[in-house]
Write an enzyme that holds these catalytic residues in place. Sequence first.
Site, short mmCIF file in Angstrom:
data_model
loop_
_atom_site.label_atom_id
_atom_site.label_comp_id
_atom_site.label_asym_id
_atom_site.label_seq_id
_atom_site.Cartn_x
_atom_site.Cartn_y
_atom_site.Cartn_z
N HIS A 1 63.54 90.04 36.90
CA HIS A 1 64.64 89.08 36.77
C HIS A 1 64.80 88.59 35.34
O HIS A 1 64.74 87.40 35.04
CB HIS A 1 64.43 87.88 37.73
CG HIS A 1 65.73 87.19 38.06
ND1 HIS A 1 65.92 86.43 39.19
CD2 HIS A 1 66.91 87.13 37.40
CE1 HIS A 1 67.15 85.95 39.21
NE2 HIS A 1 67.76 86.36 38.12
N ARG B 1 71.38 89.16 43.48
CA ARG B 1 70.26 88.50 44.13
C ARG B 1 69.66 89.50 45.11
O ARG B 1 70.40 90.20 45.81
CB ARG B 1 70.69 87.24 44.90
CG ARG B 1 70.99 86.03 44.02
CD ARG B 1 69.71 85.46 43.40
NE ARG B 1 69.97 84.27 42.60
CZ ARG B 1 70.26 84.27 41.31
NH1 ARG B 1 70.35 85.42 40.65
NH2 ARG B 1 70.47 83.14 40.65
N GLU C 1 61.05 87.03 45.06
CA GLU C 1 60.45 86.90 43.72
C GLU C 1 59.49 85.74 43.68
O GLU C 1 59.73 84.72 44.31
CB GLU C 1 61.58 86.65 42.70
CG GLU C 1 62.55 87.80 42.62
CD GLU C 1 63.78 87.44 41.81
OE1 GLU C 1 64.81 88.12 42.00
OE2 GLU C 1 63.74 86.50 41.00
#
Lengths: 336, 331
Positions: B294, B247, B276
Amino acid sequence: MSKPQVLIAANPQNGIVWSKEEQNSKLGAVAEVLELTSSSREEFYKDLSSGGKYANIVGIYRHNDSASAIGIFDKDLIEHLPKSVKYIAHNGAGYDQIDIAAATAKGIEVSHTPGAVDAATATVGAFLAISAMRQFYRAEVNVRNGQWKSGLSPARDPEEKVLGIIGMGGIGKALARRLIAFDMKVIYHNRNEITPPPDFPCTYIPNVEDLLKQSDIVSLNLPLNDKTKGSFGKKQFDQMKDGSVLVNTARGAVVDEEALLQALDSGKLFSAGLDVFPDEPNVNPKLLQNDKITVLPHMGTETRDSQKKMEILVLDNLVSALSGKGLLNQVPEQKK
Amino acid sequence: MPPKILIMGELYWAKRDAEELLSGIADVISMESQSRDELFKDFASGGRYSDIVGIYHEHLSDKRTGHPDEEFFNALPTSCKWFAHKGAGYDSVAVHSAKARGIGVSNTPGAVDEATATTGVFLLIATMRRFSWCEANLRSGGFNPKGVEESARDLSGKTVGILGMGGIGLKMVSYIQPFGCEILYHNRRPNALAPSNVRYVADLYDFLGQLDVLMVSMPLNEKTRGFVGEKEIRAMRKGSIIINTARGPVIDEEAMIQALQDGHLGSVGLDVFVKEPQVDQRLIGMPHVTLLPHVGTENQDARRKMEVVALTNLREFLLTGTGPNLVPECR
C-alpha cells in the site's frame, strides 16, 4: 539452379523459436536453410572449411544465443567464414558481438533489428525509472518478508522530473514519449541534434556535462562500441546532480562499474535501474545485494511478442538480400 | 478566542503549510490522548477537546484511538462540525454517523491521483512483463527465469480496462496511452473527461471479456465490496491480469487466488489487500505476481499534497462553513 544456403546460428537447442513457420515458408522459399549443430568454435571452423557442411553458405541468421556454442562473431571467427558468405543478419538492435570492421573487410554486409526493439526496451526503461524513484523493489521485498512498510522511507515522484536521454535513437524517443506522460521534462544528447525535431517536446543539449548537471534521471540509450565503452565513469557521475538516478537499458560495458558502485555508495545516486551488465549473465554481487536499486536480467525484449517481431525482421532482411534487393537494416557503419 | 482544530496524527510534510493556512483563523492543537477511552473523556463535557470545531484526521492515529466509527462520532462534542480526513479512500470513516450529527467529512481526492496512477502503471508493466519474477531470479544468482518468454508480453496492442473512471482512472489513461495499449473503461456512467479514444463499455461482462488487463480503481463501500468476484473473474480471458490500487475488499480475494492457482489469471499486481498489513501466504508464494505494501501515495510530494488538501478543507470550513471536498455521502 539450387537455392543459396543460409545458416541459422541461433539458440543451439531451439534455433529460431517463434517463427519456425516463417523460417520455412518465407526463407525456405528463397534459400536452403541449415541449422547450426556445431557444439564448439573448433567444430564450427571445421564445418565452415572446404568440404564442411557450411562451406558454401551465403547468409547467416545470427542470434547472441549462438555464442554459447561457437562464441561471438569476433575478427577470428569472421575470418574463418567461407568466401561465399555475403550477409550476416543479426537478431538484435545492439550488435556489439559482431566485429563490423572485420566483416566489412571481407565484403560481408551486416544487418540488425532497430525499430522492432523500441517499444519493449523503452517500456523497460520507463519501468526502471519509476521503480528506482519510487523504491518499489524494496517495497516488494518488504511485503514478501512479512514486514509491510516497516523500514521504508517515503520515496520520490517521477512526475515533473528532468529526464536526460543520452542517445536519442528509436529507443530513446520511445522512452521519451512514455515518460513525458508523467510530466517529465526531456532533454537529450546525441552525436548530432535531431532535425527535424521529434514530435514531442524536448531540448537538445550539445554538451553531455550540461545534460548531466540538469537531469534528475539519466537514461543511457546509446550503442556499445569502441568509442562508448567505459565512457560513463567517475567524471560523468561527478557531474550528475546529487540524489539523481541512472537508468541503463543500453549495454553494461558503457558504464564504468566501479564508478557506478562508488556513486551508489556515496549517495550521489539516489538509485539506479539496470537491465544490462558488462559480463552477463554474471552480475556483480554488490549490485545484487543493493536493495535501493532495481535490476533486471536483460529483459529489454524478452517477450514472445518482441522476439517474434525481431525474428521476422531478420528473416525479412535475408529474404530481401537474397532476392537481390539488399539488406533492409544494414548497420550504420557500413552505410557510408 | 480562535476556534480549535484538533490534529489526530502527525503533519509530516505540511507543518509550514499548516501555519500559512490556519494561523489567525484557528488554534491548532495536537491530540495527546493515548487511548480511545482517554480520547472520549477528552471530548466529553469539561475535557480538553470538548470545544473543538474541526478535526484533521491522519489514519495512523487510529493505532492509538481506533477507527472513526459510529461510536467515535457519537462521542464528539457538538461543537465539532468538520472531519477532514487525509486520504482519498475513506472507508474507515463512518460517514453516515457523521452526517446524522451534522458533521461534514472531507477527503483528499486529486492529491493522490498521480502517485496512485503511477503505482498502477508500475504494476501493469511489472505483471505483463513478469519483472518481479525476473528480478528475484537475478538477485538469487540466476538470470532470465526459464520460461519467462512464454508468459511475458509486450504492452503494445494489448487491451487494458479501467474499472472506475475517477481522477485516478483518468490519470492512468494518460500514463498508459504512450505504451500503445487499447484502453476501455467501465463506470456507473460515462465520464465526459475521458479522452475520445478511450471507449466506455456499459455492460460489465462485455467489458471484462475484452481485457488483457483489468485495473481496479473504484472506492470501497457497501455496493462495491466483492464487486470483482468469481463470476467477474471467470468472465475475463484465460491468462489475463488484474491490477488493484483501490482497496483489497473490492475483489473477492479467495476467488482471485483460486484463479491464479488454476492458471485462469496469468498474474496480479496488488498494492492493497483484504486484511492489511497481513498478506495471504499463497500470494507471497507466487513468484509471478507483483505485490506492494500500500505504497500508492508513499512519496514525499503526494503526502504533502494530501496534508495540504485536508488542511485547506478545514480552512474553508472555518471561513465559509464548508470545505471543497465534502464526501458525497455527507451532502
